[in-house]
Design a protein around this motif. Structure first.
Motif, PDB file in Angstrom:
ATOM      1  N   ASP A  51       0.816  -1.214   0.000  1.00 48.91           N
ATOM      2  CA  ASP A  51       0.000   0.000   0.000  1.00 48.91           C
ATOM      3  C   ASP A  51       0.854   1.271   0.000  1.00 48.91           C
ATOM      4  O   ASP A  51       0.615   2.212   0.760  1.00 48.91           O
ATOM      5  CB  ASP A  51      -0.939  -0.005   1.208  1.00 48.91           C
ATOM      6  CG  ASP A  51      -2.082   0.998   1.036  1.00 48.91           C
ATOM      7  OD1 ASP A  51      -2.392   1.342  -0.122  1.00 48.91           O
ATOM      8  OD2 ASP A  51      -2.632   1.442   2.058  1.00 48.91           O
ATOM      9  N   ALA A  52       1.897   1.320  -0.874  1.00 49.08           N
ATOM     10  CA  ALA A  52       2.739   2.507  -0.977  1.00 49.08           C
ATOM     11  C   ALA A  52       1.929   3.675  -1.515  1.00 49.08           C
ATOM     12  O   ALA A  52       0.920   3.496  -2.211  1.00 49.08           O
ATOM     13  CB  ALA A  52       3.930   2.222  -1.883  1.00 49.08           C
ATOM     14  N   GLY A  53       2.383   4.904  -1.220  1.00 49.20           N
ATOM     15  CA  GLY A  53       1.658   6.079  -1.652  1.00 49.20           C
ATOM     16  C   GLY A  53       2.099   6.590  -3.010  1.00 49.20           C
ATOM     17  O   GLY A  53       1.282   6.842  -3.895  1.00 49.20           O
ATOM     18  N   LEU A  54       3.392   6.799  -3.210  1.00 51.53           N
ATOM     19  CA  LEU A  54       3.939   7.309  -4.460  1.00 51.53           C
ATOM     20  C   LEU A  54       5.332   6.727  -4.617  1.00 51.53           C
ATOM     21  O   LEU A  54       6.083   6.604  -3.646  1.00 51.53           O
ATOM     22  CB  LEU A  54       4.004   8.847  -4.441  1.00 51.53           C
ATOM     23  CG  LEU A  54       4.662   9.520  -5.645  1.00 51.53           C
ATOM     24  CD1 LEU A  54       3.820   9.307  -6.905  1.00 51.53           C
ATOM     25  CD2 LEU A  54       4.867  11.016  -5.391  1.00 51.53           C
ATOM     26  N   ALA A  64       9.461  16.735  -9.648  1.00 52.71           N
ATOM     27  CA  ALA A  64       8.395  16.041 -10.377  1.00 52.71           C
ATOM     28  C   ALA A  64       7.514  15.248  -9.425  1.00 52.71           C
ATOM     29  O   ALA A  64       6.288  15.176  -9.610  1.00 52.71           O
ATOM     30  CB  ALA A  64       9.012  15.119 -11.426  1.00 52.71           C
ATOM     31  N   MET A  65       8.108  14.646  -8.383  1.00 54.35           N
ATOM     32  CA  MET A  65       7.312  13.915  -7.401  1.00 54.35           C
ATOM     33  C   MET A  65       6.435  14.866  -6.600  1.00 54.35           C
ATOM     34  O   MET A  65       5.275  14.563  -6.304  1.00 54.35           O
ATOM     35  CB  MET A  65       8.241  13.106  -6.485  1.00 54.35           C
ATOM     36  CG  MET A  65       9.005  11.995  -7.198  1.00 54.35           C
ATOM     37  SD  MET A  65      10.157  11.103  -6.130  1.00 54.35           S
ATOM     38  CE  MET A  65       9.006  10.249  -5.043  1.00 54.35           C
ATOM     39  N   LEU A  66       6.994  16.031  -6.232  1.00 57.74           N
ATOM     40  CA  LEU A  66       6.192  17.011  -5.496  1.00 57.74           C
ATOM     41  C   LEU A  66       5.038  17.513  -6.360  1.00 57.74           C
ATOM     42  O   LEU A  66       3.900  17.645  -5.885  1.00 57.74           O
ATOM     43  CB  LEU A  66       7.078  18.174  -5.053  1.00 57.74           C
ATOM     44  CG  LEU A  66       6.363  19.297  -4.298  1.00 57.74           C
ATOM     45  CD1 LEU A  66       5.784  18.794  -2.985  1.00 57.74           C
ATOM     46  CD2 LEU A  66       7.304  20.473  -4.045  1.00 57.74           C
ATOM     47  N   LEU A  67       5.319  17.789  -7.625  1.00 58.81           N
ATOM     48  CA  LEU A  67       4.249  18.235  -8.524  1.00 58.81           C
ATOM     49  C   LEU A  67       3.165  17.179  -8.644  1.00 58.81           C
ATOM     50  O   LEU A  67       1.966  17.488  -8.685  1.00 58.81           O
ATOM     51  CB  LEU A  67       4.835  18.548  -9.905  1.00 58.81           C
ATOM     52  CG  LEU A  67       5.728  19.801  -9.997  1.00 58.81           C
ATOM     53  CD1 LEU A  67       6.445  19.843 -11.334  1.00 58.81           C
ATOM     54  CD2 LEU A  67       4.893  21.064  -9.794  1.00 58.81           C
ATOM     55  N   THR A  68       3.555  15.906  -8.705  1.00 65.91           N
ATOM     56  CA  THR A  68       2.580  14.821  -8.783  1.00 65.91           C
ATOM     57  C   THR A  68       1.741  14.754  -7.521  1.00 65.91           C
ATOM     58  O   THR A  68       0.514  14.560  -7.566  1.00 65.91           O
ATOM     59  CB  THR A  68       3.302  13.488  -9.011  1.00 65.91           C
ATOM     60  OG1 THR A  68       4.073  13.571 -10.216  1.00 65.91           O
ATOM     61  CG2 THR A  68       2.320  12.340  -9.116  1.00 65.91           C
ATOM     62  N   MET A  69       2.385  14.921  -6.360  1.00 66.77           N
ATOM     63  CA  MET A  69       1.655  14.890  -5.098  1.00 66.77           C
ATOM     64  C   MET A  69       0.650  16.040  -4.998  1.00 66.77           C
ATOM     65  O   MET A  69      -0.398  15.906  -4.371  1.00 66.77           O
ATOM     66  CB  MET A  69       2.643  14.943  -3.929  1.00 66.77           C
ATOM     67  CG  MET A  69       3.595  13.752  -3.859  1.00 66.77           C
ATOM     68  SD  MET A  69       4.987  14.014  -2.719  1.00 66.77           S
ATOM     69  CE  MET A  69       4.150  13.998  -1.155  1.00 66.77           C
ATOM     70  N   LEU A  70       0.979  17.195  -5.653  1.00 67.30           N
ATOM     71  CA  LEU A  70       0.125  18.378  -5.550  1.00 67.30           C
ATOM     72  C   LEU A  70      -0.845  18.499  -6.703  1.00 67.30           C
ATOM     73  O   LEU A  70      -1.573  19.491  -6.809  1.00 67.30           O
ATOM     74  CB  LEU A  70       0.999  19.637  -5.484  1.00 67.30           C
ATOM     75  CG  LEU A  70       1.955  19.733  -4.290  1.00 67.30           C
ATOM     76  CD1 LEU A  70       2.813  20.987  -4.398  1.00 67.30           C
ATOM     77  CD2 LEU A  70       1.196  19.711  -2.973  1.00 67.30           C
ATOM     78  N   GLY A  71      -0.857  17.526  -7.619  1.00 72.56           N
ATOM     79  CA  GLY A  71      -1.790  17.592  -8.740  1.00 72.56           C
ATOM     80  C   GLY A  71      -1.307  18.412  -9.908  1.00 72.56           C
ATOM     81  O   GLY A  71      -2.120  19.011 -10.622  1.00 72.56           O
ATOM     82  N   GLN A  72       0.009  18.482 -10.116  1.00 69.91           N
ATOM     83  CA  GLN A  72       0.623  19.190 -11.242  1.00 69.91           C
ATOM     84  C   GLN A  72       0.249  20.671 -11.290  1.00 69.91           C
ATOM     85  O   GLN A  72      -0.291  21.180 -12.281  1.00 69.91           O
ATOM     86  CB  GLN A  72       0.247  18.515 -12.570  1.00 69.91           C
ATOM     87  CG  GLN A  72       0.642  17.075 -12.691  1.00 69.91           C
ATOM     88  CD  GLN A  72       2.155  16.869 -12.600  1.00 69.91           C
ATOM     89  OE1 GLN A  72       2.929  17.759 -12.917  1.00 69.91           O
ATOM     90  NE2 GLN A  72       2.563  15.685 -12.147  1.00 69.91           N
ATOM     91  N   PRO A  73       0.533  21.438 -10.202  1.00 68.08           N
ATOM     92  CA  PRO A  73       0.259  22.882 -10.259  1.00 68.08           C
ATOM     93  C   PRO A  73       1.300  23.610 -11.110  1.00 68.08           C
ATOM     94  O   PRO A  73       2.334  23.056 -11.477  1.00 68.08           O
ATOM     95  CB  PRO A  73       0.364  23.301  -8.794  1.00 68.08           C
ATOM     96  CG  PRO A  73       1.371  22.349  -8.228  1.00 68.08           C
ATOM     97  CD  PRO A  73       1.125  21.029  -8.925  1.00 68.08           C
ATOM     98  N   SER A  74       1.015  24.870 -11.403  1.00 66.56           N
ATOM     99  CA  SER A  74       1.984  25.708 -12.116  1.00 66.56           C
ATOM    100  C   SER A  74       3.108  26.106 -11.165  1.00 66.56           C
ATOM    101  O   SER A  74       2.923  26.189  -9.946  1.00 66.56           O
ATOM    102  CB  SER A  74       1.308  26.958 -12.681  1.00 66.56           C
ATOM    103  OG  SER A  74       0.325  26.612 -13.637  1.00 66.56           O
ATOM    104  N   ILE A  75       4.283  26.365 -11.754  1.00 64.05           N
ATOM    105  CA  ILE A  75       5.445  26.829 -10.991  1.00 64.05           C
ATOM    106  C   ILE A  75       5.615  28.310 -11.277  1.00 64.05           C
ATOM    107  O   ILE A  75       5.683  28.731 -12.444  1.00 64.05           O
ATOM    108  CB  ILE A  75       6.714  26.063 -11.390  1.00 64.05           C
ATOM    109  CG1 ILE A  75       6.543  24.567 -11.089  1.00 64.05           C
ATOM    110  CG2 ILE A  75       7.934  26.613 -10.662  1.00 64.05           C
ATOM    111  CD1 ILE A  75       7.703  23.711 -11.570  1.00 64.05           C
ATOM    112  N   THR A  76       5.692  29.102 -10.211  1.00 63.13           N
ATOM    113  CA  THR A  76       5.825  30.551 -10.360  1.00 63.13           C
ATOM    114  C   THR A  76       7.196  30.995  -9.878  1.00 63.13           C
ATOM    115  O   THR A  76       7.506  30.857  -8.688  1.00 63.13           O
ATOM    116  CB  THR A  76       4.744  31.293  -9.562  1.00 63.13           C
ATOM    117  OG1 THR A  76       3.449  30.844  -9.975  1.00 63.13           O
ATOM    118  CG2 THR A  76       4.866  32.795  -9.761  1.00 63.13           C
TER     119      THR A  76
END
Length: 751
Positions: A117-120, A260-272
Motif C-alpha cells: 500500500d505505498a503512496g507514491l 516532479a514527485m512534489l508536482l505529482t503529489m500536488l496535482g501538477q500545479p503551475s510553478i511561479t
C-alpha cells in the motif's frame, strides 16, 4: 617628503644607513606600510567578490566552510513517510545482476502498491532501451525446430508488462540530461515527459543541456510523470551541494525527480518564479510550487538540505519487497524512491556529509526539504551584504590594527572572529546560507599581516638599540637537517626485510555488538598496545587497514636481526591482545583473536607515492606473500605463520612445520611453519611433543598414511587444530590415494 630628506642628507654628507634612523621615525614608516598592506588585502577580497580578480582558493574555502556548517547542524530527524527501496548488493545477489528483467521490475512495483500500500514511487533509474529477450527473438525459429512449442503462447513482452503496471499505479520515472555532447555521442533517446508549467515573464537562466536519455515511449506514456536525476551544477571539487530544479530543453522546462514527485503529489500545479531585488540587480530567488516555496540561486539551483549521514532515511531492500519479508503496513502511504546503493551500479556521489553517498538519498533529501520547507536560501542581497561586511570590517582593522601590540591584536581578532562565525551560524539557523570564507580570510590575513609587521618593527627597534650600544646580534641560523644528497622521491631501494601482517578475527561481528560511538575508542584501545609491541621491538608501522596492521623490520634503520625482532614483535602483539581481552571480557565484550603472518626476503622500500602524498612503505612479491601467510592462520587454526625464509634468518626459534603449500599468486611451493618459542625456553615435554609432531609430518610426506595416522593420534594434544586437519586429510588420502609422484604440496586457491 622622503625624497627630499634623502637628497638633503646626501648633500650634507650624512650617512643614510637605516640603522642610524631613530626608532620613532622608522616606526612611522612601518605603520604606514601596515595601513597600505591592510588596505590592499581588503581591496583584493572586494575585487574577488565582484569578479574582477579570481581567487580559486577562496571558493574552495567557502565550500569547506559550508560543509562544516552542514555536518555540524544535522537534524538527525528522519521523516517516517519517506523511504528508499534499495537495489543493494543483497538484492543483486538474490535476484541477479542489474538490469533486471522488466517483468521483475513490474512485479516489484506492483508488490509495493498491492501488498504494501505505498503512496507514491519515484524511480531513480532510466529504462532507455527495449528489453531484448532471446526467446522472443528466436521464438519462430524454435517453433519450427520443435513443433510442440506451437501450442504455447510466445513469451510476454517485458516492456509492455512494465508499461501496464505503470499505468495502474502512481509512479514517477527518472531520466537524465547531458550538459554537453561529443560528436561521437548518439542522438537523444527515449521520450521526455510533459514539461512543467512555469509562468515565465522572461526566459530565466536555467541550464540548457544538449542531449537526453529518457525512458521508452511505451513506459513514459503510461507513467504519471518523470523527472531528471542528473546534476550539471556539481562543484569543481566533485561534491554535490546544489541541484538545478529545472532544465530547459527546446524552450520547455523540465523538473528534476524530487520536484516532479512534489508536482505529482500536488496535482501538477503551475510553478511561479519569484524574482528578488538585491545589490542593484533583479534575479531569481525562489520557485513557488503550489504554495511550497523552494529557495534557489540565480540559475535555479537549490541547496540540498542534508538531514544526516548516509542511511538517515529508512532503507528497504528490493529483495525483501519481492520476497515479502517486510512487515505488513511497513510502507503504507509512504513516498518512495527506487534506486541503487550497490557500489557496482555507480549511483554513489560525494556530498558534504559523506564521500560515498547514494544518489537516491540525495533526491529524497531534496524532496524532504521541499515538503518541510527546510531548504537554505541565498537571496539576491547576499552579495551586497558580503561586500558591505568585508568593507566595514576591513576598514576597522586597517585603522585599528597598526596601533595594537601582538597580544591585544590576537584578542581583538578572536572577538571579531567569534562575532563573524556566531552571526553566520545565527543566519544559518534562520534558513540563510550566507558566505563566511571571505570574512574569515580577511580576519586571518589582516591578523597575520599586522603580526608580521609588528614583529619586523620590533626587530628593527631592537637592532637599532643593539647597534647604539655596540652589541653584535648574530642572525638566527636555520640548520639543514638533510645529512646526505640522496633524493627522497618516488624511487626506493631493495633490501632484505621481514614484513608482518596482522588481522583481528571476528572484529566485524565484535564492532556490531558495541554502539558506533564507542568504536573509535575501542579501535584506539586495540591498536595502541599492538603498535607499542611493534615499536618496542624496532618495527616500523607501514599502515593501518581497519583493525589490520602492516609493519616491517630492517628499515629505515638497518637491522641484521630483523627476522628475530619481527618474531619477538609478533609474540608481544599476542601478549598485548591477551591483556586487551581481559579488559574486554571484564566489560562484557567478546574476546578477540588475531592472526599474524611473517615473511622475509628482498623488498623495495622507500618513499613511494605521488607529488601530492608520499609514504614510507615496502612493496614487492615478498610483501604479498606475507599477507597471504596471515590469511592462512585461520585455515590452520594457529596464531602465527612464518615462511621458511624467515626461519632461516631466525634459527634461534623452535618451529613446527605446518604444511608445504602453494599460495594464490605463486607457482613455487614453500614450507609454512608455526613458531613455538625460543629453543632455550622450551620445556622437556614441549621438546618431546615437537619431535613427535615432526616425525608424524615426515611419515605424512612420505605418503605412509597408516603410520602417519598412528603418529598423529599418539600426540598428547588431540585438540590441536593442525593435528586434526592432518587426520582429516589422511582419511581423504586413504579413501582416494594421491598419485605416485605426489610431492606433498597443498594448493590454496584463496587469499
Amino acid at each position: 617628503m622622503l625624497v627630499c630628506h634623502y637628497i638633503g642628507n646626501e648633500a650634507l654628507g650624512v650617512a643614510t644607513d637605516s640603522s642610524q634612523q631613530h626608532p620613532s621615525q622608522k616606526s612611522r614608516y612601518w605603520r604606514w606600510l601596515q595601513y597600505i598592506g591592510g588596505a590592499l588585502i581588503v581591496l583584493l577580497l572586494l575585487a574577488e567578490r565582484v569578479g574582477w580578480v579570481p581567487l580559486p582558493i577562496l571558493e574552495r574555502l567557502e565550500w569547506q566552510a559550508y560543509d562544516l556548517k552542514v555536518r555540524g547542524t544535522l537534524s538527525e530527524q528522519a521523516d517516517p513517510s519517506l523511504a528508499i527501496i534499495d537495489i543493494d548488493e543483497r538484492s543483486l545477489y538474490e535476484i541477479g545482476q542489474w538490469p533486471w528483467p522488466r517483468a521483475t521490475v513490474a512485479e516489484l512495483v506492483e508488490t509495493l502498491f498491492t501488498e504494501y500500500d505505498a503512496g507514491l514511487l519515484g524511480i531513480d533509474v532510466v529504462f532507455a532501451e527495449p528489453e531484448t529477450a532471446l526467446w522472443q527473438q528466436h521464438w519462430e525459429e524454435l517453433a519450427r525446430e520443435h513443433p510442440q512449442l506451437n501450442d504455447l503462447a510466445p513469451p510476454a513482452n517485458g516492456d509492455e508488462q512494465l508499461a501496464d503496471t505503470l499505468a495502474d499505479y502512481p509512479v514517477v520515472l527518472g531520466y537524465y540530461f547531458q550538459a554537453s555532447r561529443q560528436p561521437s555521442d548518439p542522438p537523444s533517446v527515449g521520450k521526455l515527459p510533459m514539461p512543467a508549467r512555469v509562468e515565465e515573464s522572461t526566459p530565466l537562466p536555467f541550464p540548457t543541456p544538449e542531449r537526453f536519455t529518457a525512458n521508452l515511449p511505451v513506459l513514459q506514456q503510461n507513467a504519471l510523470s518523470a523527472g531528471y536525476f542528473d546534476n550539471p551544477r556539481v562543484d569543481a571539487d566533485g561534491v554535490f551541494r546544489r541541484v538545478p530544479m529545472l532544465q530547459r530543453w527546446e524552450g520547455e522546462l523540465y523538473p528534476n525527480l524530487p520536484l516532479a514527485m512534489l508536482l505529482t503529489m500536488l496535482g501538477q500545479p503551475s510553478i511561479t518564479p519569484m524574482i528578488g531585488e538585491g545589490a542593484g540587480v533583479s534575479q531569481l530567488e525562489a520557485l513557488d510550487v503550489g504554495g511550497f516555496e523552494v529557495p534557489v540561486d540565480a540559475r535555479g539551483a537549490a541547496l540540498v538540505p542534508w538531514y544526516g549521514p548516509r542511511g538517515h532515511f529508512d532503507y528497504y531492500s528490493a529483495a525483501d519487497v519481492l520476497e515479502g519479508r517486510l512487515e505488513p503496513g511497513a510502507l503504507a502511504g509512504k513516498t518512495l524512491i527506487l534506486g541503487a546503493s550497490a557500489p557496482g551500479l555507480m549511483d554513489l556521489r560525494s556530498t558534504p556529509v559523506g564521500a560515498v553517498y547514494p544518489g537516491p538519498e540525495i533526491n529524497l533529501s531534496l524532496l524532504a526539504g521541499m515538503l518541510h520547507q527546510s531548504i537554505k536560501a541565498q537571496p539576491p542581497w547576499v552579495l551586497g551584504f558580503e561586500l558591505v561586511s568585508l568593507g566595514s570590517l576591513g576598514l576597522l582593522m586597517v585603522l585599528l590594527y597598526p596601533h595594537l601590540n601582538a597580544p591585544l591584536l590576537l584578542v581583538v581578532s578572536g572577538v571579531l572572529l567569534a562575532t563573524a562565525v556566531g552571526g553566520n551560524l545565527w543566519a544559518w539557523f534562520q534558513g540563510l546560507a550566507l558566505p563566511i570564507a571571505g570574512l574569515l580570510l580577511l580576519l586571518v590575513a589582516q591578523m597575520l599581516w599586522h603580526l608580521a609587521m609588528n614583529f619586523l618593527r620590533e626587530t628593527q627597534q631592537k637592532r637599532w638599540v643593539a647597534d647604539r650600544f655596540g652589541q653584535y646580534i648574530p642572525p638566527q641560523l636555520v640548520e639543514d637537517m638533510v645529512e646526505s644528497g640522496e633524493s627522497f622521491g618516488l624511487e626506493g631501494e631493495e633490501r632484505e626485510l621481514t614484513v608482518l601482517f596482522s588481522d583481528v578475527r571476528g572484529f566485524t561481528a565484535f564492532s556490531e555488538s558495541i554502539p558506533p560511538s564507542e568504536l573509535t575508542e575501542v579501535m584506539n584501545r586495540l591498536l595502541t598496545p599492538l603498535t607499542g609491541a611493534i615499536h618496542q621491538h624496532n618495527g616500523t608501522i607501514d599502515k593501518y587497514m581497519g583493525d589490520a596492521i602492516m609493519a616491517f623490520w630492517g628499515a629505515p634503520l638497518h637491522d641484521e636481526q630483523h627476522a628475530d625482532h619481527a618474531l619477538e614483535g609478533a609474540f608481544a602483539m599476542l601478549a598485548a591482545l591477551e591483556d586487551i581481552n581481559r579488559e574486554f571480557t571484564a566489560e562484557g565484550k567478546p574476546a578477540l583473536a588475531m592472526g599474524v603472518g611473517l615473511n622475509t626476503g628482498p623488498m623495495s622500500v622507500g618513499n613511494m607515492g605521488s607529488s601530492f602524498r608520499m609514504a614510507y612503505t615496502v612493496m614487492g612479491d615478498n610483501v604479498n606473500l606475507g599477507s597471504r601467510l596471515e590469511g592462512l592462520t585461520k585455515a590452520y587454526g594457529v596464531s602465527v605463520i612464518v615462511s621458511d625464509t624467515t626461519t632461516e634468518q631466525a634459527p634461534g626459534w623452535c618451529y613446527r612445520r605446518l604444511d608445504k603449500v602453494r599460495v594464490k599468486g605463486r607457482s613455487t611451493p614453500l614450507w609454512i611453519l608455526e613458531p613455538i618459542s625460543r629453543w632455550e625456553s622450551l620445556t622437556q615435554s614441549q621438546r618431546e611433543w615437537h619431535t613427535a609432531f615432526e616425525q608424524a609430518m615426515d611419515l605424512y610426506h612420505a605418503a605412509d598414511f597408516e603410520s602417519a595416522e598412528r603418529a598423529f593420534k599418539a600426540l598428547p594434544d588431540q585438540d590441536d587444530a593442525p593435528t586434526q586437519m592432518y587426520l582429516e586429510r589422511i582419511e581423504l588420502f586413504k579413501a582416494d590415494p594421491p598419485p605416485s609422484d605426489w610431492d606433498g604440496v597443498w594448493t590454496h586457491t584463496e587469499k
